[in-house]
Design an enzyme around this catalytic site. Sequence first.
Site, PDB file in Angstrom:
ATOM      1  CG  HIS A  49       0.008   4.279   4.618  1.00 18.37           C
ATOM      2  ND1 HIS A  49      -0.711   3.503   5.493  1.00 18.37           N
ATOM      3  CD2 HIS A  49      -0.842   5.229   4.152  1.00 18.37           C
ATOM      4  CE1 HIS A  49      -1.961   3.958   5.554  1.00 18.37           C
ATOM      5  NE2 HIS A  49      -2.058   4.996   4.751  1.00 18.37           N
ATOM      6  CG  HIS A  74      -0.385   0.057   2.525  1.00 11.95           C
ATOM      7  ND1 HIS A  74       0.418  -0.921   3.043  1.00 11.95           N
ATOM      8  CD2 HIS A  74      -0.460   1.012   3.486  1.00 11.95           C
ATOM      9  CE1 HIS A  74       0.805  -0.584   4.269  1.00 11.95           C
ATOM     10  NE2 HIS A  74       0.294   0.593   4.557  1.00 11.95           N
ATOM     11  CG  HIS A  93       4.212  -1.925  10.938  1.00 13.01           C
ATOM     12  ND1 HIS A  93       4.993  -0.814  11.153  1.00 13.01           N
ATOM     13  CD2 HIS A  93       3.425  -1.629   9.867  1.00 13.01           C
ATOM     14  CE1 HIS A  93       4.679   0.119  10.258  1.00 13.01           C
ATOM     15  NE2 HIS A  93       3.733  -0.357   9.462  1.00 13.01           N
ATOM     16  CG  ASP A 111       4.827   2.985   7.285  1.00 12.74           C
ATOM     17  OD1 ASP A 111       3.916   3.457   6.564  1.00 12.74           O
ATOM     18  OD2 ASP A 111       4.629   2.092   8.129  1.00 12.74           O
ATOM     19  CG  HIS A 112       4.224  -0.019   4.160  1.00 10.95           C
ATOM     20  ND1 HIS A 112       4.225  -1.322   4.599  1.00 10.95           N
ATOM     21  CD2 HIS A 112       3.748   0.731   5.176  1.00 10.95           C
ATOM     22  CE1 HIS A 112       3.746  -1.354   5.837  1.00 10.95           C
ATOM     23  NE2 HIS A 112       3.448  -0.119   6.204  1.00 10.95           N
ATOM     24  CG  HIS A 157      -3.914  -0.109   6.589  1.00 12.55           C
ATOM     25  ND1 HIS A 157      -3.898   0.449   7.848  1.00 12.55           N
ATOM     26  CD2 HIS A 157      -2.764   0.312   5.982  1.00 12.55           C
ATOM     27  CE1 HIS A 157      -2.788   1.177   7.993  1.00 12.55           C
ATOM     28  NE2 HIS A 157      -2.088   1.101   6.878  1.00 12.55           N
ATOM     29  CG  ASP A 171       0.688  -1.425   7.564  1.00 14.67           C
ATOM     30  OD1 ASP A 171       1.626  -2.235   7.741  1.00 14.67           O
ATOM     31  OD2 ASP A 171       0.839  -0.185   7.614  1.00 14.67           O
TER      32      ASP A 171
HETATM   33 FE    FE Z   1       2.725   0.736   7.923  1.00 13.74          FE
HETATM   34 ZN    ZN Z   2       0.076   1.571   6.502  1.00  8.87          ZN
END
Ligand code: FE
Ligand code: ZN
Length: 252
Positions: free
Chosen positions: A56, A54, A172, A58-59, A110, A134
């Site tokens: 975001h 996805h 995560h 942090d990915h 998510h 996530d």
């Molecule tokens: Fe994440």
């Molecule tokens: Zn995420």
Amino acid sequence: MDSVITIPALGDNLIYVYRYNRNDVLVVDPSDSASVLNALKQRDLNLTTILITHHHWDHIGGAAELKKETGCKVIGGDGRRIPGIDQVAEDKQILQFGNSGIEVVATPGHTSTSVCYYVQPSNANENGILWTGDTLFVGGCGRLFECNARSMWESLQKLASLPDGTLVYCGHDYTLENYEFALTIEPDNQAVKQRLSDVRQGGQSVPSTILQEKTTNPFLRSGTPEIKAALKMPRAGDTEVFAELRRRKDVF
Ligand code: FE
Ligand code: ZN
């Protein structure tokens, strides 16, 4: 060597490098480029593809740099919000990597365009591999940022229907906190207690398995009489129970 290399990044993110041919690898959700480039160099691996679960930050944080350094291709479920994307992954599509067929599983919840990737087992003695981003965590699930509880519950059901032995690699490591929450819901769940104590003693949290998640993850267990009894919602629908669990976890 194991076919999956796990690289922790940014505190609790998990990046996965998957070797599908002698030296050819793909990487899932590279939040950071330096640690991935380092792992490639150490093992003399050739990065061909980035799979994104996805959009975001942090990915995807390391994707642009990895693409620049290696010329690899970027595949993800969101054609609009993943910078540098080359191919949009469609639900049920099989991506071919060497002998591995990797199925795209659309899992809105998510985010509206979240996908999971399922490496189909190549023979009966092998387990599939699932990257869940996530959507599904070990002992938990992602927050509902763009979709309602019904969408997420349906997405989780798709994952739960995969074979019990499927290896689960999530985006995560929230495992300790997730099991602590799980015990507030099901204080007598022996499997959760056992897993919590293993992880507290430094045991690995990934990979989990689909069977383990069905036994210990309260969110995947929303449809069970045990969870419904624990929440005093014996006659509620599964989605309603899932939504209540998600609300409680949001403030845990
Ligand atoms: Fe994440
Ligand atoms: Zn995420």
